[in-house]
Design a protein around this motif. Sequence first.
Motif, short mmCIF file in Angstrom:
data_model
loop_
_atom_site.label_atom_id
_atom_site.label_comp_id
_atom_site.label_asym_id
_atom_site.label_seq_id
_atom_site.Cartn_x
_atom_site.Cartn_y
_atom_site.Cartn_z
N ASN A 296 -6.07 1.90 -6.03
CA ASN A 296 -7.19 1.11 -5.24
C ASN A 296 -7.02 -0.46 -5.57
O ASN A 296 -7.05 -1.04 -4.52
CB ASN A 296 -8.40 1.47 -5.61
CG ASN A 296 -8.93 2.83 -4.77
OD1 ASN A 296 -8.55 3.01 -3.88
ND2 ASN A 296 -9.63 3.61 -5.61
N MET A 298 -4.21 -1.88 -6.16
CA MET A 298 -3.00 -2.31 -5.32
C MET A 298 -3.08 -2.19 -3.85
O MET A 298 -2.63 -3.18 -3.26
CB MET A 298 -1.77 -0.95 -5.55
CG MET A 298 -0.36 -1.20 -5.10
SD MET A 298 0.36 -2.35 -6.35
CE MET A 298 1.30 -1.39 -7.15
N LEU A 299 -4.12 -1.54 -3.38
CA LEU A 299 -4.45 -1.52 -1.98
C LEU A 299 -4.92 -2.81 -1.63
O LEU A 299 -4.92 -3.42 -0.63
CB LEU A 299 -5.35 -0.12 -1.56
CG LEU A 299 -5.53 -0.11 -0.09
CD1 LEU A 299 -4.33 0.19 0.67
CD2 LEU A 299 -6.77 0.96 0.00
N MET A 302 -2.55 -5.40 -1.59
CA MET A 302 -1.99 -5.40 -0.17
C MET A 302 -2.57 -6.10 0.83
O MET A 302 -2.24 -6.52 1.71
CB MET A 302 -1.15 -3.95 0.09
CG MET A 302 -0.26 -3.67 -0.93
SD MET A 302 0.48 -2.11 -0.58
CE MET A 302 1.29 -2.26 0.95
N LYS A 303 -3.90 -5.65 0.89
CA LYS A 303 -4.77 -6.21 2.06
C LYS A 303 -5.08 -7.51 1.84
O LYS A 303 -4.98 -8.54 2.85
CB LYS A 303 -6.01 -5.50 2.11
CG LYS A 303 -6.05 -3.97 2.29
CD LYS A 303 -7.39 -3.46 3.13
CE LYS A 303 -8.12 -3.38 1.85
NZ LYS A 303 -9.48 -2.52 2.26
N GLU B 145 -5.50 2.77 6.55
CA GLU B 145 -5.42 2.68 5.05
C GLU B 145 -5.25 3.60 4.30
O GLU B 145 -4.77 3.69 3.27
CB GLU B 145 -6.97 2.15 4.74
CG GLU B 145 -7.15 1.60 3.23
CD GLU B 145 -8.74 1.01 3.33
OE1 GLU B 145 -8.77 -0.09 3.95
OE2 GLU B 145 -9.36 1.32 2.17
N VAL B 148 -1.46 3.74 4.00
CA VAL B 148 -1.03 2.94 2.79
C VAL B 148 -1.30 3.46 1.63
O VAL B 148 -0.36 3.56 0.63
CB VAL B 148 -1.79 1.65 3.05
CG1 VAL B 148 -1.33 0.75 1.89
CG2 VAL B 148 -1.55 0.97 4.28
N LEU B 149 -2.48 4.19 1.38
CA LEU B 149 -2.70 4.83 0.27
C LEU B 149 -1.69 5.98 0.00
O LEU B 149 -1.15 6.18 -1.36
CB LEU B 149 -4.15 5.55 0.12
CG LEU B 149 -5.19 4.53 -0.66
CD1 LEU B 149 -6.71 5.45 -0.47
CD2 LEU B 149 -4.65 4.17 -2.05
N LEU B 152 1.56 4.42 -1.35
CA LEU B 152 1.57 4.10 -2.51
C LEU B 152 1.47 5.10 -3.52
O LEU B 152 2.24 5.04 -4.64
CB LEU B 152 0.34 3.04 -2.74
CG LEU B 152 0.19 1.82 -2.28
CD1 LEU B 152 -1.31 1.13 -2.25
CD2 LEU B 152 1.26 0.87 -2.64
#
Lengths: 389, 242
Positions: A296, A298-299, A302-303, B145, B148-149, B152
Motif C-alpha cells: 500500500n 508503494m502504491l 507510485m500515485k 489501481e 497496479v497492486l 507490485l
Amino acid sequence: MKFYMMHLMPYADLDLDYDQKHNSAWVTLPNSYYDPKKGAKLYNRYLDELEYADQLGFDGICVNEHHQNAYGLMPQPGVMAGALARRTKKVKIAILGRALPLLNNPVTVAEEFAMVDNITEGRFIAGFVRGIGAEYHAWSSNPADSHDRFHEAHDLILRAWTETGPFAFEGKHYQFEYVNLWPRPYQSPRPPIWIPSQGSSETIEWASHPDRRYTYLQTFTPVAMLAKYMQMYKAMAAGHGYEATEDQLGWSVPLYVAETDEIARREAQPHIENFLNKFLRMPKEMLLPPGYLSLNSMLGVMKAKSSIGTKQTIDDVMAKGMFICGSPETVRQKLEQYQSEIGFGHLLTLLQFGTLPAELTRKNMEIYANEVMPYLRDKTANAIPAAAE
Amino acid sequence: MRGGKGEPLLFLHGSAGASKWLPFMEMLSEKYDVIVPEHPGFGASDTPEWLDNVGDLAFFYLDLIDHYGLDNVHLVGTSIGGWIAAELATRSCEKIKSLTLVAPAGISVSGVRKGDMFMWSPEELAQNLFHNQAIAAAMPPPASEEEVLVLLKNRLMTAKLGWSPRLHNPHLRKWLHRIDVPTLILWGDDDKLIPAAYGSAYRDLIPTSSLEVIPECGHLPHVEKAQEFTSKVVNFLEGAAR
C-alpha cells in the motif's frame, strides 16, 4: 533540546559530469571515479570536522552507513565511530545507524556497538535502520525479507546486550547455539536506541510501542511532514497510554548559516544543489526495490507525483523546510518556531553537504555553534523544569 | 484458469503472473486440458506463511498434482515457472509425462550475464522482454489501481523467490540429471533477461532433453511467437505421447 552534528562523508571530489554517462551516484557508478589519494584527505578532513564539533560544544556527533556510492563514504560506520571514540572527550557518538536487514550476522553489530560504548565510557547512541533501497542492490540482500530480518536482528541484538549469556537464539533468519557477548555494553541496561526513518507509519508504530519508546528520528523531509510524523508518534504513544517526551523525537536536516541571508544562500547554493541532484541521484527502481515498502505504501508512492529524478533547487528545499539556510537570526527564528510547534528534543544538523568545502563547513559550524545553539539551548532549557514537574 | 479437453497440461507462469487467458492457452486447449494456476503469493492468490523459496512451490505443485489426480501430466513452465517445473521434476517425475521449459530461470551460467529485471524501469522491462519492439510499445500500462497492486505483488514475490542469488538456485544443477521424462527446452534467440546460452546449459544438464531456439524472439516466446511456440509444443507433446 540537544544538538548534534551529522556527517555523511560524501566523496566531494566526485567528477560532477558523471551524470552525462551514468544515471546514478549509487551502486552502478564505477569506482574508477574514486581516487584514494583524494578520498584519504576527505576522510581525515571529515573526521577533523566531527572532532571540532566536540570542541565547539555540540552534544553529539553522528555517522551512518551507506554502501557503494559517492553520497556517503561510510560503508562501515563503526570504523569512523572507533576513530572518533578516542579523539573526542565530551560528545556522544551516534551511529545512525547500521542497516540490520543487510547483516549476515547481527551479533557483529552487537559487538561493535558494545565496544564503542565501552571505549567512550557510555558516550554511545545506537541507531538501527533498514538502509535505503539502493543498499539491497549493493548488498545482495533480499528486500522482500527486509522487515522480517530487521525485527529479528533487532531482537537478537537486544537480547545479546541485556541477557546473561550464553543463550541460544532460534530465529527464522538467524540461529545461534551460543550468544554470549564480550564485552557487555557500558551503559546499563544498554545504549540508547534511535530509529531514523523517512516516515513509515509501521516504523513509527513500532518505535513508539511502550516496550521500546525509541527515539524516532525524521530524516530529510519537508517540515510539514515532520510535524505530521511527530504528531503521529505522540498520538500512538497516547494510544498506548503514555505521553511521548521530547527525548523520543528528533529531526535531521541540512543547515547553512552565514553572516547574512544573502551570503548564506549564495555560499550554500551550488553545494546543496550538488547534494540533491548529483549525490542523491538514482533511478526509482534502485531507491524502491520490491518489498522495501508495504504494497500500500508503494502504491501511494507510485500515485504521488514523485520528485525523484527531477532537478531540485535551493529555493525548493528552503521553501519546504528541508534545508535551513540564512543569517543567525533567520535560522534561530525558524528553528525556534519549528521546535516550539513540533516539540522535538534532538536536532541533528548536516553542516557539511555535497561539495561544501572545508573552510565553509568550519565557518558554518562556528556560526551555528556560537550564535544559534546557545540561543536555542537557553530557550528550550527554560521549558524543561516545567515539563519535568 | 482451466480450459480444453484431452491429456492434462499444467502451465506454470512467470513473474508477471497469470491473470489472462492468452492466445497460446486457447490454441493448446484445442488438444489438451490446459490448467493455469496462479502461484501462491501472486495475483489474487493468498501469500502463505510457508512460502519462502522456489523449492516450496515445487513441493506445493507436487501436492497439487496429487490432489487433482493428474496422472501423466504435461508440465510446461516459463521463466520462474520453468524454474519451479525443473525443481519439481528433480524431486519426482512419477506423475509427469513430459516437461517443457520455456526460457526457465533456475541455474546460473558462469560468464554469461543475465539481465537485471529489478534494475529496469517498466519501460525498459517491456523493451527488454521482447525482440519485436512494436509488441513492447503496445503493452498496455496497468489500467486500474487493482492492476497496479497485482503488478507490485507479483514483483514482490519474484524478488522473494529470485533476488539473491539472482533468479537461480546454486544447488539445482547438481540434480537436473534426475529428470528422466522427455524434456523440451525452448528459448528465444534474443532473450535479454536470460540469454539463450542458458538453453544449451540446461540441455547439457538434463539427459532426456532437446533444445529449440526460436529466431527473432525475446524472453516470452509463448506471447511473442504464440503460433510457432504452440506448434513446437504440440509436436513435442505428440511425440512424447507415443
